[in-house]
Motif scaffolding. Structure first.
Motif, short mmCIF file in Angstrom:
data_model
loop_
_atom_site.label_atom_id
_atom_site.label_comp_id
_atom_site.label_asym_id
_atom_site.label_seq_id
_atom_site.Cartn_x
_atom_site.Cartn_y
_atom_site.Cartn_z
N TYR A 275 0.84 -1.20 0.00
CA TYR A 275 0.00 0.00 0.00
C TYR A 275 0.87 1.25 0.00
CZ TYR A 275 -3.38 3.43 1.69
OH TYR A 275 -4.16 4.53 1.84
N MET B 25 2.23 1.84 -3.41
CA MET B 25 1.19 2.34 -4.31
C MET B 25 0.97 3.82 -4.06
SD MET B 25 -0.33 -0.49 -5.92
CE MET B 25 -1.11 0.61 -6.91
N GLN B 26 0.91 4.19 -2.77
CA GLN B 26 0.69 5.59 -2.43
C GLN B 26 1.81 6.46 -2.96
OE1 GLN B 26 -2.35 5.84 -1.81
NE2 GLN B 26 -2.49 6.63 0.27
N LYS B 27 3.02 5.91 -2.93
CA LYS B 27 4.16 6.72 -3.35
C LYS B 27 4.18 6.95 -4.84
CE LYS B 27 7.38 6.06 0.30
NZ LYS B 27 8.25 5.03 0.80
N MET B 28 3.43 6.16 -5.57
CA MET B 28 3.40 6.35 -7.02
C MET B 28 2.73 7.67 -7.39
SD MET B 28 2.79 2.51 -8.40
CE MET B 28 2.84 2.76 -10.14
N LEU B 29 1.99 8.25 -6.46
CA LEU B 29 1.33 9.53 -6.76
C LEU B 29 2.38 10.64 -6.94
CD1 LEU B 29 -1.17 11.31 -7.00
CD2 LEU B 29 -1.16 11.55 -4.52
N LEU B 30 3.23 10.82 -5.98
CA LEU B 30 4.25 11.87 -6.06
C LEU B 30 5.60 11.25 -5.73
CD1 LEU B 30 3.10 15.18 -4.34
CD2 LEU B 30 3.50 14.76 -6.74
#
Lengths: 1214, 87
Positions: B68, B71-76
């Motif tokens: 998770y 995945m979250q880090k793929m945003l910024l």
């Protein structure tokens, strides 16, 4: 150098698991993906997990889902992998394999960002499947039947959305309306463009429904709505009459029910009372249970707590969502609820377990519901609970899992015939030291002492149709003891066996009569109780017997053979006599083939080092058909039929061959194929089993005849998934053995050893190692052996954990609070504490309480592996003040009188985020006291980085502190710096030394070869690697060669070219002048890569060792997924050519199951170099016979010869 | 768009860039390049389960949490985009 890669222990961790009716029919099975291996398992009647089938797919399995076409009884399996293809598998019951039904290519291979394979979802009615990537791409395939009821698959329909990340996809149950899929999406396009950060902070996750219009054959975005930004997982809610349809969105701290046109129904996930406030609660695995009348979901959080989620609904309106605490089990990567009332829990680290439901959580417990959800100014009000003992589940079986192997050493500390593999496994409270011994695990059923020293044991049935054995007959030097098998095993005297004489053989004859052969004759006990006695002529005695159900051959002293056959009336009649040239050493007759009168061959071993095959046919009775000379007199013979493969449509086209097995007096097992027509012996193989001449016995294993060989340790020869395997049993030496079958134990072995009668079973077939477990406290990092004291030093450390002392205190506090709150009764507290002590392994179940990420708990442990369980730890030193140990070594400082000292490298307050930082690093020096049972701190030296590598070097200590390599000498109060080199690129993670060379491994940039010049007191790098490798483990092979493994799952060897090596050794400056020049921002010389292989799993440890006495040395590796493999160097060019070609043909004729090309898989990061894949070659026996024949023809050999080659090379390793 | 444009090298490139995320172009800046690399890396970590376990071990988190997080880090993945004027 050419290497042969062979997996000794398949991966034991689990990536994902699904359950369904894969065989078809009533039973439920579980398909488990273990990274590159697919297993089909199921619990048997007694609740033990059995593996039905296991196959290596040479690819990465990332997701699995099962589906069923309407009206069908059987589930298909969809595999999302790294092959860029969608794979649909069907289990073939007859051949016991997965058949590839469909394989459709949609993209490039590899685990890529936009190539689907990460997620798969199916329509609950089995009409469509969606396969998705992390970003952008999703493809929908329509599934249908053709006229012949075969499964068909359409061309893909795109449901892409660019600049969007997907967290989860699932099918939506909407009955027989158009199939729908739901996805959690996050659009990043605006955040990428916006430098102010506003768009990023406003980025919103959406739940999107995609509809597949079956009429138009088109996928459209049907509906999209913002959802909680912590959403990470979706669960299908049953619909179409069975429930309200829609999905559950699992988000951090919340579970939300959502459906199109339905208001959100939100409930908070209860949190543990001791959880720090800043930590969220995330659901990591889910299982759905659905019956006709009801359904519920089990959701497990990242801390291991399982919650039962139920919905109150009417029609399609959901009024309430309830989350109730269910139980706590170790964190899983997948859970499966079986219809038979079992829960299969695949742990992410450590042993997997099978639980049985005692209740389904209908009793009172902590519950959070959407109806009671409170929203205050600070947000939603949390609900708290305290984890407790299991109430609804009870564990009934465990599957051993080595995942993750943190470190491994091969050594023979127990002074046994074969070395043991010591592995550090697991994490946190579930960590353990596992001692693996090559051999099948054996479970003891019973053991009882006998009056005297027995020399043989048999079991007999009373009637051929009986299921179980009736008697155990034990022969002593001057008597025979008969035990009857019933509820208990007890001595009987009414069996009509002669008990005043030793026995040579006892068996069932004909349909219901018994035979006892003793030195002076044959006693034939008829069904009605009549006894026929045949006496030996003259003074001669019987020395050896061979018999089956209808034929008996005895050898008299002097070498005379007498052959008896059972006639129609059930009489034992003498048929023929034959004079052998000398005494007979052993003889054997194969069992009567089905539908035949007699077995055709008799094998006779003589002391003149020969084995003869004699005919028993009436036409040429007692004619010698063939003679085989052997290296030493045979001790024991056994004819065993081996059907080595179940290829072909019905298995019939693969002929079974009869093997003549002979245990020779020099300890060698000799195997040769007997031609069924002529009796000629061909194709011989031999293997050294032990120091004692092997005695061979036939036993039943999984309903087939197998062979037990008793040498200085017992071995079992059996057929497992098409292979004939000869593996040692992890058991003491035995004298004599026989198969055993009773009510309590359907397939066992009874054996005598010393004065003891033992009954045991062999359950977990196909396993290479028998393991014993010693629990540890924290995640083990590294360990070393102290060979002098035969003990181990282990360092363990955990981030974000409380030390034992802190945990103890908080526990006490907690009890005190409980006690006073309830009734203030001191007695209760005492009781509870007692309970806590009973529940010694509670932490293993609940996990340690979470602490802030800068907290560390760590310990140094000295362990005596010969002792069991907790007693084995002789010294345990818990480190204080957030200090954690990361490296250790023993060091012998010269001109100091301390002897062997222990150096431990630690870091205080280490943090990885946002940037790696530490308060301080230390190197501790300990004195070893109490005969290696304890340690005593000498002093502690502060260093500026994390000392990740320590090594002894020329009476000094070499330490890799961050990017600095430094030589220390021992001082009175601290270590003294002697010399250093700061030119390493990142972090030093490994140091090996040999003579004056130092081999340094860098965290990101592979190996650097250094030299130490004593006269100038200087360290300098003279060679390095040209490839940036993220080293995870390393091993020193020879003066110029190092073996390493990188983070991406590759194993490689680098070697300094011979001419450069010579030059450096001869150069008086040691290449120093050149060093000052440098090349490509590095050292002047570059290492050459000589071996390269993609294992497909992070290799965490490497060691050179030989696992069998007299076997070749190989590189043994252990991986994160808990597998152990070996790389064996080939010894001849001819072998290299053979395996090179075999691998090539296997690649061509037998492409891997999940559609990944074998060659590209093994070359995933770098092209594979000089390693042949034994795992692929060993799939040869599972091919259909005509294909085997084709490949063998290409290699100018017969299939049997290929099998022999494969067997031979395996025998060199283990 | 004219028919001849379809064979123009630029339009071919544009087609590739639209189809394969991360395909570069002449004006690619450092930030965009890094963002792509980082996203690719995170996707690879998520796809390779042993790697994910390796990270989970190092950080003492559950594998699910680690997935998770990535995945979250793929945003910024590389922080905020730089101001255009500065380029």
């Amino acid at each position: 150098m050419y290497l042969y890669n062979l997996t000794l222990q398949k991966p034991t961790g689990v990536v994902c698991a699904v359950n369904g009716n894969f065989i078809g029919g009533k039973t439920q099975e579980i398909v488990v993906a273990r990274g590159k291996v697919l297993d089909l398992i199921r619990p048997d009647e007694s609740g033990k997990i059995q593996t039905l089938y296991s196959v290596e797919v040479f690819g990465t399995v990332r997701s699995l889902i099962q589906f069923r076409l309407t009206g069908s009884q059987k589930d298909y399996l969809v595999v999302g992998s790294d092959s860029g293809r969608i794979i649909i598998l069907e289990y073939n019951k007859e051949r016991n394999v997965f058949d590839k039904v469909h394989q459709e290519t949609f993209g490039k291979s590899g685990c890529r960002r936009i190539v689907p394979g990460q997620y798969v979802a199916v329509d609950p009615k089995g009409r469509a499947v969606m396969i998705g990537a992390c970003e952008k791409q999703k493809l929908v395939y329509v599934l249908n039947r053709d006229t012949a009821a075969r499964l068909t698959i359409s061309s893909p329909l795109e449901a892409h959305k660019s600049h969007t990340i997907f967290y989860s996809i699932t099918g939506v149950d909407c009955g027989f309306d158009n199939p729908m899929f739901a996805a959690i999406e996050l659009d990043y396009s605006e955040a990428d463009q916006d430098p102010t950060g506003q768009a990023a902070s406003e980025a919103q996750k959406h739940l999107t429904f995609y509809e597949l219009d079956l009429g138009l054959n088109h996928v459209s975005r049907r509906w999209s709505e913002p959802i909680d930004n912590g959403a990470n997982m979706l669960v299908t809610v049953p619909g179409g009459g069975d429930g309200p349809s829609g999905v559950l969105v699992c988000a951090e701290n919340f579970v939300i029910y959502k459906n199109q046109g339905h208001p959100d129904v939100r409930a908070v996930i209860p949190r543990r009372a001791d959880l720090p406030a800043e930590r969220g609660v995330l659901i990591v695995s889910i299982a759905t249970h659905k019956q006709k009348s009801m359904f519920f979901f089990l959701l497990q959080t990242e801390y291991g707590d399982i919650f039962k989620v139920t919905l109150d609904y009417e029609g399609e309106r959901v009024s309430n969502l309830k989350i109730k605490y269910f139980d706590t089990i170790p964190v899983t990567s997948a859970m499966c609820v079986l219809k038979t009332g079992f829960l299969f829990a695949a742990s992410e680290f450590g042993n997997h377990a099978l639980y049985q439901f005692q209740a389904i959580g209908s009793e009172e417990d902590v519950e959070a519901t959407s109806a009671t959800l409170m929203e205050t100014e600070e947000g939603f009000q949390p609900v708290f609970f305290q984890p407790r003992k299991l109430k609804n589940l009870v564990r009934i079986d465990q599957i051993q899992s080595l995942m993750p192997i943190m470190d491994m050493k091969v050594a023979n500390l127990f002074e046994e015939e074969t070395p043991q593999i010591f592995t550090l496994c697991g994490r946190g409270p579930r960590s353990s030291l596992r001692i693996l011994k090559p051999g099948l695990p054996v479970s003891d059923m019973a053991s009882s002492s006998l009056p005297g020293l027995p020399n043989a044991v048999w079991t007999v049935k009373k009637n051929v149709s009986d299921e179980f054995d009736a008697y155990i007959v034990v022969s002593f030097p001057n008597a025979t003891l008969v035990l009857s098998i019933g509820e208990t095993v007890e001595e009987v005297s009414d069996s009509a066996f002669l008990d005043t004489t030793p026995s040579l053989a006892v068996s069932l004859l004909g349909d219901a009569s018994l035979m006892q052969v003793h030195p002076n004759g044959i006693r034939h006990i008829r069904e009605d109780g009549r006894v026929n006695e045949w006496k030996t002529p003259g003074k001669k005695t019987i020395v050896k017997v061979g018999s089956n159900r209808l034929q008996v051959v005895i050898a008299l002293s002097g070498g005379e053979l007498i052959y008896f056959e059972m006639d129609m009336t059930g009489q034992l009649m003498e048929v023929e006599k034959h004079e052998m040239p000398g005494d007979v050493a052993c003889l054997d007759i194969a069992p009567v083939p089905e539908g035949r009168q007699r077995s055709r061959f008799l094998a006779v071993g003589s002391y003149d080092n020969t084995i003869r095959i004699l005919s028993l046919d009436p036409d040429d009775c007692m004619q010698i058909l063939s003679v085989q000379s052997v290296s030493s007199p045979p001790e024991s013979l056994l004819l065993l039929e081996v059907q080595a493969s179940i290829g072909g449509e019905d298995g019939a086209d693969h002929p079974a061959s009869v093997f003549l097995n002979a245990g020779l007096q020099n300890g060698v097992l000799f195997r040769t194929v007997v031609d069924m027509v002529t009796g000629q012996l061909t194709d011989t193989r031999s293997r050294f089993l032990g120091l004692r001449p092997p005695k061979l016995f036939s036993v039943m294993v999984r309903g087939r005849r197998a062979m037990i060989c008793l040498s200085s340790r017992p071995w079992l020869g059996y057929i497992y998934q098409g292979h004939f395997l000869l593996t040692p049993l992890s058991y003491n030496a035995l004298e004599y053995a026989a198969s055993f079958s009773s009510d309590q134990c359907a397939e066992g072995v009874v054996a005598v050893s010393g004065e003891e009668l033992k009954i045991f079973t062999i359950e977990r077939l196909g396993e290479a190692f028998d393991e014993s477990v010693i629990p540890l406290r924290y995640t083990p990092r590294k360990f070393i052996l102290l060979p002098k004291w035969k003990s181990l030093v282990i360092i363990e450390s955990d981030q974000g954990a409380f030390t034992a002392q802190e945990r103890e205190e908080s526990k006490k506090e907690c009890f005190e609070m409980d006690g006073t709150n309830e009734n203030g009764n001191a007695m209760d507290i005492a009781e509870e504490e007692d309970e806590e002590r009973d529940d010694a392994f509670a932490d293993e179940q609940y996990g340690y309480p979470k602490a802030a990420s800068d907290k560390w708990a760590s310990c140094i442990r000295i362990l005596d592996p010969k002792k069991q369980g907790l007693d084995s730890t002789t010294c345990l030193l818990e480190l204080q003040d957030n200090e954690a140990a990361f490296s250790l070594c023993t060091v012998n400082f010269h001109d100091k009188d301390h002897g062997v000292l222990l150096a431990v490298g630690t870091a205080m307050g280490l943090q990885f985020w946002p940037k790696r930082s530490i308060t301080a690093g230390f190197i501790h020096i300990y004195k070893i006291v109490n005969d290696g049972r304890g340690i005593e701190l000498l002093h502690k030296t502060k260093v500026e980085g994390v000392p990740l590598a320590l090594c002894q070097f020329q009476g000094k200590l070499l330490a890799g502190v961050g990017s600095v390599l430094r030589v220390y000498d021992l001082g009175k109060k601290r270590l003294l710096r002697k010399c250093e080199n700061k030119l390493f690129p990142n972090n030093i993670v490994s140091i090996h030394t040999y003579r004056d060379r130092i081999y340094v491994g860098d965290m990101q940039e592979s190996f650097h070869y250094c030299k130490y010049r004593r006269d100038e007191n200087q360290l300098y790098i003279f060679a390095d690697d040209s490839v940036p490798r993220w080293l995870t483990s390393s091993f020193h092979i020879d003066f110029d060669t190092m073996a390493g493994a990188d983070k991406f799952g590759n194993v490689y060897f680098v070697r300094l070219p011979q001419d450069i090596s010579d030059e450096i050794e001869e150069d008086p400056t040691g290449g120093k002048i050149k060093w000052e020049q440098g090349k490509l921002n590095g050292a002047p010389n570059k290492l050459e890569e000589i071996v390269q292989f993609h294992v497909g799993d992070n290799v965490t440890c490497l060691q050179k060792a030989s696992l069998i006495p007299g076997g070749g040395e190989c590189i043994i590796y252990g991986t994160v997924m808990g597998s152990i493999g070996a790389l064996l160097a080939f010894s001849s060019r001819e072998e290299v050519d053979f395996f090179n070609h075999l691998e090539m043909h296997m690649r061509q004729e037998h492409p891997p199951l999940c559609g990944r090309d074998h060659m590209t898989y093994r070359s995933a990061y770098f092209p594979v170099k000089d390693v042949f894949d034994g795992d692929l070659c060993e799939q040869f026996p599972s091919l259909p016979y005509d294909l085997q024949k084709k490949i063998a023809d290409e290699l100018d050999r017969t299939p049997a010869e290929v099998l022999k080659k494969l067997e031979d090379i395996r025998n060199k390793i283990i | 768009m004219q028919a001849s444009d379809r064979f123009n090298i630029n339009s071919q490139l544009e087609h590739l860039q639209a189809k394969y995320v991360g395909t570069g172009h002449a004006d690619l800046n450092r930030f965009e390049w890094a963002v792509n690399i980082q996203r690719d890396s995170y996707a690879s970590y998520i796809g390779h389960y042993p790697m994910l376990s390796y990270f989970a071990l190092a950080e003492n988190e559950s594998i699910g949490r680690e997935r998770y997080k990535f995945m979250q880090k793929m945003l910024l993945p590389c922080g905020l985009a730089p101001d255009r004027e500065e380029e």
